[in-house]
Structures are given as C-alpha cells and as structure tokens.
Design a protein around this motif. Structure first.
Motif, PDB file in Angstrom:
ATOM      1  N   THR A 102       0.831  -1.208   0.000  1.00 58.19           N
ATOM      2  CA  THR A 102       0.000   0.000   0.000  1.00 58.19           C
ATOM      3  C   THR A 102       0.863   1.255   0.000  1.00 58.19           C
ATOM      4  O   THR A 102       0.580   2.226  -0.723  1.00 58.19           O
ATOM      5  CB  THR A 102      -0.931   0.008   1.229  1.00 58.19           C
ATOM      6  N   VAL A 103       1.928   1.241   0.788  1.00 61.74           N
ATOM      7  CA  VAL A 103       2.835   2.394   0.844  1.00 61.74           C
ATOM      8  C   VAL A 103       3.472   2.639  -0.520  1.00 61.74           C
ATOM      9  O   VAL A 103       3.546   3.778  -0.997  1.00 61.74           O
ATOM     10  CB  VAL A 103       3.928   2.172   1.909  1.00 61.74           C
ATOM     11  N   VAL A 104       3.919   1.551  -1.174  1.00 62.69           N
ATOM     12  CA  VAL A 104       4.531   1.685  -2.488  1.00 62.69           C
ATOM     13  C   VAL A 104       3.535   2.253  -3.493  1.00 62.69           C
ATOM     14  O   VAL A 104       3.867   3.128  -4.308  1.00 62.69           O
ATOM     15  CB  VAL A 104       5.062   0.318  -2.984  1.00 62.69           C
ATOM     16  N   CYS A 105       2.306   1.785  -3.441  1.00 64.27           N
ATOM     17  CA  CYS A 105       1.279   2.259  -4.381  1.00 64.27           C
ATOM     18  C   CYS A 105       0.928   3.733  -4.140  1.00 64.27           C
ATOM     19  O   CYS A 105       0.654   4.472  -5.086  1.00 64.27           O
ATOM     20  CB  CYS A 105       0.025   1.398  -4.272  1.00 64.27           C
ATOM     21  N   LEU A 106       0.928   4.144  -2.873  1.00 60.59           N
ATOM     22  CA  LEU A 106       0.614   5.540  -2.564  1.00 60.59           C
ATOM     23  C   LEU A 106       1.733   6.475  -3.009  1.00 60.59           C
ATOM     24  O   LEU A 106       1.474   7.607  -3.460  1.00 60.59           O
ATOM     25  CB  LEU A 106       0.376   5.701  -1.055  1.00 60.59           C
ATOM     26  N   VAL A 107       2.963   5.999  -2.868  1.00 66.45           N
ATOM     27  CA  VAL A 107       4.114   6.824  -3.255  1.00 66.45           C
ATOM     28  C   VAL A 107       4.284   6.848  -4.766  1.00 66.45           C
ATOM     29  O   VAL A 107       4.609   7.882  -5.359  1.00 66.45           O
ATOM     30  CB  VAL A 107       5.397   6.307  -2.576  1.00 66.45           C
ATOM     31  N   SER A 108       4.053   5.706  -5.396  1.00 68.42           N
ATOM     32  CA  SER A 108       4.262   5.595  -6.847  1.00 68.42           C
ATOM     33  C   SER A 108       3.200   6.361  -7.631  1.00 68.42           C
ATOM     34  O   SER A 108       2.027   6.359  -7.284  1.00 68.42           O
ATOM     35  CB  SER A 108       4.241   4.126  -7.268  1.00 68.42           C
ATOM     36  N   ALA A 134      -1.150  -3.985  -9.035  1.00 63.36           N
ATOM     37  CA  ALA A 134      -1.199  -4.299  -7.607  1.00 63.36           C
ATOM     38  C   ALA A 134      -2.629  -4.487  -7.140  1.00 63.36           C
ATOM     39  O   ALA A 134      -2.935  -5.399  -6.370  1.00 63.36           O
ATOM     40  CB  ALA A 134      -0.512  -3.189  -6.813  1.00 63.36           C
ATOM     41  N   LEU A 135      -3.513  -3.603  -7.614  1.00 65.18           N
ATOM     42  CA  LEU A 135      -4.922  -3.679  -7.219  1.00 65.18           C
ATOM     43  C   LEU A 135      -5.555  -4.981  -7.679  1.00 65.18           C
ATOM     44  O   LEU A 135      -6.288  -5.640  -6.933  1.00 65.18           O
ATOM     45  CB  LEU A 135      -5.681  -2.485  -7.794  1.00 65.18           C
TER      46      LEU A 135
END
Length: 313
Positions: free
Chosen positions: A222-228, A237-238
């Motif tokens: 989730t952190v990677v997706c929010l930053v990316s 990812a979803l």
C-alpha cells in the motif's frame, strides 16, 4: 453406547443431524459441490501446467492452494455423502482410518492458510522490488517455499496427532461429520490438558503468522502504491492483491467461526455445518476468483476455445 467401550478400534461418526425430507436435497448439494471443486481446481491446475506462459511463480505458488482444496474435498465430502444415506448405527469407521482422516484434514486446514503467506510474499517482491523479482523468485525459490508450507504443516500436524493417539479411549462416538483431532481426543477419559495447550498454541501461532504476514506485506504494498505515480503498477497491484485478499478473508472468516463454535457445545450442529462450508466455499471460489482475474488465464482459454471453433474450417 460410548460408556461400554475401551480403546475400541471401531468408531461411530455422529454426522450431520437432518430431517429425512432434507437428506436427498442435501446429498445433491454436497455432490454438486464436490464435483465443482474437483473440476475447477483440477482444471485450473491443468491450465497452469499446460501453458508455458503461466509457468510463473505467482501461478505455481497458487497451485499449492488448489492442491490443498482438492485434498480437503477428497478427504471430507465422499465420506459425508455416504454417511448421509446411512442410518446412524452404520456410520462406522476404523480407528486407524479415523486418525488418517484427522491428519489430512488438519494438514488441509494448515496449508490452505500458510499458502497465502508465500503468495503474499510473491506479490510483495513483485510490487516492491520489481527489478529483483526474477532473481529472487526463481523456480528453486518456488520449490523451497512450497516445501516449507507442506513440510512445516506435516511436522506440526504429526505432533498434534501424536499427542492424541497416546490417549486411552473410553468413548467411540465422533461428534462431528468427519474425524478431526478435537473429536478424537474428546473420546479419551485421560487428561487432555497437553492436547488443549498445544492445539491452542498451534492455532494462535498459525493465525498470528498468517495474519501478521498478510498485514505486513500489504502495508508495504500500500505504501509503495501511494508513493508511486505509475498507474500501471497501481492497477496491477490492485488486481492481484484484491483477489488474494478476498481468498484470505474467506479462509480466515470461516476458520474463526469454526474456532469460536468449537468452544460453545450447544452450537455443535452449527459447527458441523461450518466445517463443511470451510471446505466447500473456498474450494469453489479460489479457482474462480483467481482464474477470472488472471489476464493470462483468460487469454489462454480464449485461444483454446477460439482454436476449437475455427479448426473444422
């Protein structure tokens, strides 16, 4: 009947209490469920091994879940179907076969959850370390992870059943729809404190490892997706993580209900129904949920069916 036996080698399975008018509809339902589970899980497994494009860690690890579902269905449902059509007095099973069934049911219950941990690890590497994915998730790593899931489950379940078979038995009625560890040690008139402590500790450790691993890996994802800012990464990812989480929620939810009902004797009939659903629902949904969302599987199926349609011309 129970009070006149001591270490009997023949046991009686209480089964699922049901009015006579509901027996045949229930038999049809369980039979169709069994056929559906075997067809779907064997079918998706065959697709993975037939198509080289699906020889990827994600799908190979997922096959462990399919094998676990096949194991659970084959151990539970054929016996359940036979017992539905038998009177209570004829639902007999040898003690050794009962122990064997309890072993494989415990093995199924463990592996169907721990497989989710290695699947989550695969998604974690793919999304959080995409450049290193091919070097980390090699075929050798897939084999190691799969062996760890099945090997650890076999060891812990063997200890679980070993503690049970050491007990003397003064009863012969399995108060469940199939043989499991809890039903077996309840046949004993000896102290089962060790069994309860180990069983509870094993359950707590298993749930903690599974839930903790899922929470940790998906927090990182989730952190990677929010930053990316990469929409394609977030979409991938979803898609993959949502299906994995759906499978996880189904298994954990049904498992938690079973554990809760195990501690409430007056709800024993509901527990029997829940343990059946624990095998049926995930067994039917896992291949559908994962297969439908997989672009590679859909593409392979469309190519197969399209080839069959145009082959006559």
């Amino acid at each position: 009947m129970e009070n006149y036996t001591f270490n009997s080698l023949t046991l009686l399975i209480e089964g699922l209490p049901m009015p006579a008018e509901h027996l045949h509809p229930a038999f049809v339902f369980f039979l169709l469920s069994y056929v559906l589970i075997i067809t779907l899980n064997v079918g998706v497994s065959a697709l993975v091994f037939m198509n080289r494009n699906l020889h990827q860690p994600m799908y190979l690890l997922f096959c462990n879940l399919l094998f676990a579902d096949i194991l659970g269905a084959n151990i539970m449902l054929p016996r359940l179907l036979m017992d539905l059509l038998r009177p209570l007095s004829e639902r007999l099973i040898s003690y050794h076969n009962c122990v064997l069934q309890a072993f494989f049911m415990s093995l199924y219950g463990s592996t169907s959850q721990t497989v989710l941990v290695i699947m989550a690890y695969d998604r974690y590497i793919a999304i959080c370390n995409p450049l290193r994915y091919s070097t980390i998730m090699t075929n050798r790593m897939v084999v190691k992870l799969s062996a760890a899931v099945w090997g650890s489950a076999i060891v812990f379940v063997t200890i679980l059943l070993s503690l049970t078979i050491r007990l003397n038995r003064c009863r012969m009625v399995i108060k469940n729809v199939f043989c499991d560890n809890a039903s077996l040690f309840k046949l004993s008139c000896d102290s089962v404190v060790i069994n309860n402590v180990y069983g509870l500790a094993y359950t707590v450790v298993l749930k903690t490892v599974v839930i903790g691993s899922i929470v940790f890996t998906y927090t990182k994802i989730t952190v990677v997706c929010l930053v990316s800012k990469n929409k394609s990464v977030n979409k991938k990812a979803l898609q993959t993580c949502t299906t994995h989480l759906v499978i996880f929620v189904i298994l954990v939810f049904t498992g938690m209900i079973n554990i809760a009902l195990l501690r409430i004797p007056k709800y024993s009939d509901y527990r029997k129904l829940n343990v059946i659903l624990f095998a049926i629902i995930p067994g039917c949904l896992n291949p559908i949920i994962y297969g439908v969302q997989s672009k590679d599987m859909r593409l392979f199926l469309s190519e197969v069916f399209w080839a069959k349609k145009i082959s006559p011309s």
